[in-house]
Motif scaffolding. Structure first.
Motif, mmCIF file in Angstrom:
data_model
loop_
_atom_site.group_PDB
_atom_site.id
_atom_site.type_symbol
_atom_site.label_atom_id
_atom_site.label_comp_id
_atom_site.label_asym_id
_atom_site.label_seq_id
_atom_site.Cartn_x
_atom_site.Cartn_y
_atom_site.Cartn_z
ATOM 1 N N ASP A 29 0.857 -1.180 0.000
ATOM 2 C CA ASP A 29 0.000 0.000 0.000
ATOM 3 C C ASP A 29 0.893 1.229 0.000
ATOM 4 O O ASP A 29 2.123 1.127 0.081
ATOM 5 C CB ASP A 29 -0.925 -0.005 1.224
ATOM 6 N N GLY A 30 0.271 2.391 -0.039
ATOM 7 C CA GLY A 30 1.018 3.632 -0.025
ATOM 8 C C GLY A 30 0.389 4.652 -0.939
ATOM 9 O O GLY A 30 -0.530 4.342 -1.711
ATOM 10 N N GLU A 31 0.867 5.886 -0.864
ATOM 11 C CA GLU A 31 0.285 6.974 -1.631
ATOM 12 C C GLU A 31 1.193 8.198 -1.611
ATOM 13 O O GLU A 31 2.115 8.294 -0.800
ATOM 14 C CB GLU A 31 -1.085 7.361 -1.071
ATOM 15 N N LEU A 32 0.903 9.110 -2.502
ATOM 16 C CA LEU A 32 1.456 10.460 -2.444
ATOM 17 C C LEU A 32 0.373 11.350 -1.853
ATOM 18 O O LEU A 32 -0.747 11.404 -2.370
ATOM 19 C CB LEU A 32 1.843 10.948 -3.839
ATOM 20 N N TYR A 33 0.700 12.008 -0.763
ATOM 21 C CA TYR A 33 -0.261 12.852 -0.046
ATOM 22 C C TYR A 33 0.170 14.302 -0.214
ATOM 23 O O TYR A 33 1.283 14.683 0.170
ATOM 24 C CB TYR A 33 -0.274 12.450 1.429
ATOM 25 N N LEU A 34 -0.701 15.130 -0.771
ATOM 26 C CA LEU A 34 -0.412 16.541 -1.004
ATOM 27 C C LEU A 34 -1.287 17.401 -0.104
ATOM 28 O O LEU A 34 -2.451 17.064 0.158
ATOM 29 C CB LEU A 34 -0.693 16.907 -2.458
ATOM 30 N N GLU A 35 -0.734 18.519 0.352
ATOM 31 C CA GLU A 35 -1.497 19.384 1.250
ATOM 32 C C GLU A 35 -1.128 20.844 1.035
ATOM 33 O O GLU A 35 0.047 21.178 0.847
ATOM 34 C CB GLU A 35 -1.213 19.003 2.707
ATOM 35 N N VAL A 70 7.103 0.620 7.196
ATOM 36 C CA VAL A 70 6.619 1.811 6.490
ATOM 37 C C VAL A 70 7.803 2.683 6.126
ATOM 38 O O VAL A 70 8.641 3.007 6.974
ATOM 39 C CB VAL A 70 5.637 2.627 7.361
ATOM 40 N N GLY A 71 7.890 3.046 4.846
ATOM 41 C CA GLY A 71 8.868 4.033 4.419
ATOM 42 C C GLY A 71 8.152 5.338 4.167
ATOM 43 O O GLY A 71 7.134 5.365 3.449
ATOM 44 N N TYR A 72 8.652 6.425 4.751
ATOM 45 C CA TYR A 72 7.958 7.704 4.618
ATOM 46 C C TYR A 72 8.958 8.835 4.443
ATOM 47 O O TYR A 72 9.972 8.894 5.151
ATOM 48 C CB TYR A 72 7.081 7.986 5.842
ATOM 49 N N ALA A 73 8.692 9.698 3.497
ATOM 50 C CA ALA A 73 9.517 10.880 3.276
ATOM 51 C C ALA A 73 8.598 12.037 2.912
ATOM 52 O O ALA A 73 7.547 11.838 2.302
ATOM 53 C CB ALA A 73 10.521 10.629 2.161
ATOM 54 N N HIS A 74 8.988 13.251 3.295
ATOM 55 C CA HIS A 74 8.144 14.418 3.009
ATOM 56 C C HIS A 74 9.013 15.616 2.651
ATOM 57 O O HIS A 74 10.208 15.653 2.955
ATOM 58 C CB HIS A 74 7.268 14.750 4.225
ATOM 59 N N SER A 75 8.390 16.588 2.027
ATOM 60 C CA SER A 75 9.093 17.799 1.634
ATOM 61 C C SER A 75 8.106 18.936 1.474
ATOM 62 O O SER A 75 6.954 18.724 1.083
ATOM 63 C CB SER A 75 9.847 17.585 0.319
ATOM 64 N N GLY A 76 8.566 20.142 1.768
ATOM 65 C CA GLY A 76 7.762 21.334 1.542
ATOM 66 C C GLY A 76 7.982 21.914 0.160
ATOM 67 O O GLY A 76 7.450 22.974 -0.155
ATOM 68 N N SER A 77 8.739 21.215 -0.656
ATOM 69 C CA SER A 77 9.046 21.674 -2.007
ATOM 70 C C SER A 77 8.400 20.743 -3.028
ATOM 71 O O SER A 77 8.685 19.538 -3.039
ATOM 72 C CB SER A 77 10.566 21.699 -2.210
ATOM 73 N N ALA A 92 13.493 1.982 0.454
ATOM 74 C CA ALA A 92 14.274 1.158 1.379
ATOM 75 C C ALA A 92 13.445 0.013 1.947
ATOM 76 O O ALA A 92 13.976 -1.053 2.258
ATOM 77 C CB ALA A 92 14.821 2.023 2.516
ATOM 78 N N VAL A 93 12.122 0.197 2.075
ATOM 79 C CA VAL A 93 11.288 -0.863 2.667
ATOM 80 C C VAL A 93 10.735 -1.817 1.612
ATOM 81 O O VAL A 93 10.259 -2.904 1.953
ATOM 82 C CB VAL A 93 10.118 -0.279 3.500
ATOM 83 N N THR A 94 10.767 -1.417 0.340
ATOM 84 C CA THR A 94 10.208 -2.297 -0.697
ATOM 85 C C THR A 94 11.284 -3.036 -1.485
ATOM 86 O O THR A 94 10.981 -3.945 -2.256
ATOM 87 C CB THR A 94 9.351 -1.479 -1.686
#
Length: 471
Positions: A29-35, A70-77, A92-94
């Motif tokens: 599972d997983g997704e790109l989450y935008l806010e 769970v592999g998670y990364a985020h950015s404000g850019s 790294a997790v997949t």
């Protein structure tokens, strides 16, 4: 800033979608989450405008789920480079893992709140003038008023979820809140009272004169009650809990223990008890994100699952947990619309929405008159809870002694001490007057904060340990 968030990247929408598909290949599972979010707050204290802020934020979070990892990364850019770096991190997790990507959440045609941005109206100047009016109103109303604090806060956010299977979900979420607190005093003695109201509603519902005067009067009333209160006695006694905000004890002492991750990891006091009696007969507890306009309302959660009415305890029996997608899959259950995160910089986890107990068949008067000697706890302040053991301590901000079935003198310094599962079995009478709090709840878990609602009817609990300040 375009509200179609995907178009704000410096690469094409099709390129972003292709990147998500490639990056999450092999994941469960997983997704790109935008806010994109805006927030505003104003505070008035000691007769003048003390603070004001306005913030905007935007960014993305990329998540890959592989089994329990769970592999998670985020950015404000919102750039191609930032996206590629995030992809390298979550891979790294997949790497070397071959999962079956979960089906997308079902769609929803239900919208639980409007899209209107509450920050724009009324204007900053009008909000500041209203806070000054609240201050003047309370100071003129009673000579015992020593300090008035009032605040207005609003936020507006748009989120978008892009999955590897090409599905996309979007939501726009408003939030408003008004708070008033009052300190009253006589001589060297002083006490405080407070009132707050809010929700996913326009300010018009809260800033009309009838509404704000009611809130100001309630804050003053509570402060004056506490100013005349006696020190609370300590001991074991029967307790009547008021309806509405006292449901915060249910939220903390029971609700967190019914979140899926704590039960999957067997760190909850309710772990392994599915199908067993965990509360007194007649007790039914639900988590409901579908109540339009409330603070805990959600059209979809932060994984795209529609919010739902979820029964957790039914007639005393444990029948359900609150689930996000990962914990639901690992436990062989269905997601319940409780996958929530504070922002794009945070990973989703099982969280409450509006958690409350359903009504019974007793009137508040019947419950109070049944107690020969005890405590009537009308409102609560802070509390501490241990999820694993269920132990809690909650302080009362408004309470009264009950003598021979009648409400007596107000008391201050009362604390309720107990264990969540045990306290649920001490409920002997359930009122017919369930209501939610007025829209002031924030819930913390794992370093994240999200807005929630709490509620319950009047309750009688027998033989509760009460801490007090009476010598």
């Amino acid at each position: 800033m375009k509200t179609d968030l995907l178009s704000n990247f410096d690469i094409s929408e099709s390129s972003v979608e292709a990147f998500v598909s490639d990056t999450l290949r092999g994941a469960d599972d997983g997704e790109l989450y935008l806010e994109y979010s805006q927030s505003e707050s104003l505070s008035f204290d000691n007769g003048r405008l003390k603070g004001g802020s306005f913030n905007t934020d935007q960014g993305f979070g990329l998540r890959a789920v592989a089994g329990e990892a769970v592999g998670y990364a985020h950015s404000g850019s919102l750039t191609e480079d930032a996206l590629k770096r995030a992809g390298e991190a979550v891979n790294a997790v997949t790497r070397g893992y071959s999962g079956n990507y979960a089906a997308a959440p079902s769609g929803t045609n239900s919208k639980r709140y409007g899209d209107e941005n509450p920050i724009g109206a009324p204007s900053f100047e009008e909000k500041a003038a209203l806070l000054a009016e609240i201050d003047a109103y309370l100071r003129a109303k009673d000579s015992k008023v020593r300090q008035v604090s009032a605040s207005i806060a609003a936020s507006w956010e748009t989120i978008e979820i892009i999955r590897a299977d090409g599905s996309r979900m979007r939501d726009t979420r408003p939030m408003t809140r008004v708070n008033v607190s009052v300190v009253t005093g006589e001589g060297s003695k002083q006490e405080s009272g407070s009132y707050g109201i809010g929700g996913r509603r326009p300010f018009a519902e809260f800033l009309n004169e009838e509404s704000w005067k009611y809130g100001a009067d309630e804050a003053l009333r509570q402060a004056l009650v506490n100013l005349s209160a006696d020190d609370a006695p300590a001991g074991t006694m029967d307790v009547v809990l008021g309806n509405g905000w006292p449901g915060v004890m249910l939220h903390e002492a029971v609700g967190h223990g019914l979140e899926g991750d704590f039960n999957r990891k067997k760190t909850s006091a309710f772990a392994g008890l599915m199908g067993e009696m965990v509360a007194a007969p007649g007790v039914t507890v639900v988590d409901d994100g579908t109540i339009d306009g409330t603070r805990g309302a959600l059209t979809i959660d932060d994984e795209g699952t529609p919010s739902a009415y979820n029964v957790l305890i039914e007639n005393g029996k444990l029948v359900g947990y609150m689930q996000d997608r990962q914990n639901a899959r690992l436990m062989g259950m269905k997601p319940t619309g409780n996958g929530r995160r504070q922002s794009y910089a945070h990973v989703p986890m099982p969280r409450m929405t509006n958690t409350y107990m359903l009504s019974g068949d007793k009137t508040p008067d019947e419950i109070i008159s049944s107690v020969k000697k005890g405590l009537y706890a009308v409102s609560f302040g802070g509390g501490q809870v241990d999820i694993t053991s269920g132990k809690f301590v909650f302080s009362c901000t408004e309470a009264y002694m009950i003598e021979n079935g009648k409400i007596g003198r107000p008391v201050k310094g009362a604390m309720l001490i107990g264990n969540g599962p045990d306290a649920m079995k001490r409920i002997t009478m359930i009122g017919n007057d369930t209501k939610l709090d007025t829209g002031i709840g924030n819930c913390g878990k794992g370093g994240q904060w999200v807005p929630v609602g709490v509620g319950q009817p009047h309750l009688r609990m027998d033989a509760v340990t009460v801490g007090g300040t009476k010598a």
